[in-house]
Design an enzyme around this catalytic site. Structure first.
Site, PDB file in Angstrom:
ATOM      1  N   HIS A 167     -20.469 -95.091 -31.434  1.00  0.00           N
ATOM      2  CA  HIS A 167     -21.196 -94.947 -32.801  1.00  0.00           C
ATOM      3  C   HIS A 167     -22.776 -95.604 -32.106  1.00  0.00           C
ATOM      4  O   HIS A 167     -23.224 -95.261 -32.896  1.00  0.00           O
ATOM      5  CB  HIS A 167     -20.529 -96.181 -33.834  1.00  0.00           C
ATOM      6  CG  HIS A 167     -21.227 -95.940 -35.155  1.00  0.00           C
ATOM      7  ND1 HIS A 167     -22.013 -94.232 -35.956  1.00  0.00           N
ATOM      8  CD2 HIS A 167     -22.311 -96.633 -35.702  1.00  0.00           C
ATOM      9  CE1 HIS A 167     -22.839 -94.785 -36.225  1.00  0.00           C
ATOM     10  NE2 HIS A 167     -23.039 -96.132 -36.418  1.00  0.00           N
ATOM     11  N   SER A 225     -27.907 -94.181 -37.568  1.00  0.00           N
ATOM     12  CA  SER A 225     -26.760 -94.426 -38.310  1.00  0.00           C
ATOM     13  C   SER A 225     -27.767 -94.182 -39.663  1.00  0.00           C
ATOM     14  O   SER A 225     -28.374 -93.444 -40.341  1.00  0.00           O
ATOM     15  CB  SER A 225     -26.001 -94.986 -38.373  1.00  0.00           C
ATOM     16  OG  SER A 225     -25.149 -95.571 -39.164  1.00  0.00           O
ATOM     17  N   ASP A 251     -17.495 -91.173 -31.126  1.00  0.00           N
ATOM     18  CA  ASP A 251     -17.878 -91.766 -32.733  1.00  0.00           C
ATOM     19  C   ASP A 251     -17.216 -91.888 -34.453  1.00  0.00           C
ATOM     20  O   ASP A 251     -15.866 -90.624 -34.780  1.00  0.00           O
ATOM     21  CB  ASP A 251     -19.276 -91.078 -33.502  1.00  0.00           C
ATOM     22  CG  ASP A 251     -19.648 -92.162 -34.274  1.00  0.00           C
ATOM     23  OD1 ASP A 251     -19.520 -92.897 -35.038  1.00  0.00           O
ATOM     24  OD2 ASP A 251     -20.779 -92.539 -34.832  1.00  0.00           O
TER      25      ASP A 251
END
Length: 247
Positions: A223, A74, A194
């Site tokens: 995610h 991320s 996601d």
């Protein structure tokens, strides 16, 4: 191994399962980035891509490690790409997981909610439920552990992503010029479901900017692929990173 940006996130928490499986084969470094865990934000700073990139580079310099691969999740994916652009002679490979950093990517409603999650069980449960597709993973034990981590890191984290939060997505965006400077092979790993960093606005646009890149999409995954598909995720890492060793 660079973690993501949710409150209560730490290097060890993000990568514990992966590290346990790969630690016998690889020398793994999983720091708490500035503002997370036990690493404070320097005086006068609010964090950000430049700080986190310089911190990661400085850590590896201090450890005397001249060549290394970088795995980032991320926010950490954006940092990994920025590090590869800044240190092309040092970074050998990049794995960007559920990554941020793509030009033009908007702030999703899910990421906005995660960045603003309140410390405590309710905030922890809400945040975890947004991170994973399989809600069976949001156990009471997981909620309690994240709530404790959120409370412990609340003071440092408070300065990182205050509203309006779209500006922090912009801060974590790499320019086309920076992405073109990434010479190391890049593996993008992304969950098809996601909602925090949606595939079509984050990973797919990066395919147009990176010189040596491949994308692996995991079905029935949100995610956090390392949590939702740990075995397949570790296999992907081992296979991609092992290419430098002839494995």
């Amino acid at each position: 191994m660079l973690h993501g940006s949710g409150p209560g996130t730490t290097g060890s928490g993000a990568w514990a399962t992966t590290a346990q499986a790969l630690g016998a084969t690889w020398h793994l470094v999983a720091p708490d980035q500035a503002g997370f865990g036990r690493t404070p934000v320097p005086a006068g700073s609010r964090g950000g891509l430049r700080l986190w990139t310089e911190q990661a580079a400085g850590l590896m310099d201090a450890l005397g490690i001249e060549h290394y691969a970088v795995v980032g999740h991320s926010m950490g994916g954006a940092v990994a790409l920025a590090l590869a652009a800044a240190r092309p002679q040092q970074v050998t490979r990049v794995v960007a997981v559920s990554t941020m950093g793509a030009p033009g990517a908007p702030l999703s409603a899910e990421l906005d909610a995660i960045w603003g999650a309140s410390a405590g069980p309710l905030g922890a449960r809400d945040m975890l439920s947004r991170l994973v597709l399989d809600q069976a993973l949001v156990t009471d034990a997981a909620v309690d552990a994240r709530a404790a981590a959120m409370r412990a890191g609340a003071a440092a984290y408070a300065s990182l992503f205050p509203p309006p939060r779209a500006r922090w997505v912009d801060d974590l965006t790499l320019s086309a010029q920076a992405l073109a400077a990434v010479s190391a092979p890049v593996l993008l790993v992304h969950g098809a479901e996601d909602r925090v960093t949606p595939l079509e606005t984050t990973a797919q646009p990066l395919l147009e900017h990176l010189a040596d890149v491949s994308l692996h999409v995991l079905d029935r995954c949100g995610h956090v692929p390392a949590t939702e598909h740990p075995h397949e995720f570790r296999q992907l890492l081992s296979r991609f990173l092992g290419q430098d060793r002839g494995q």
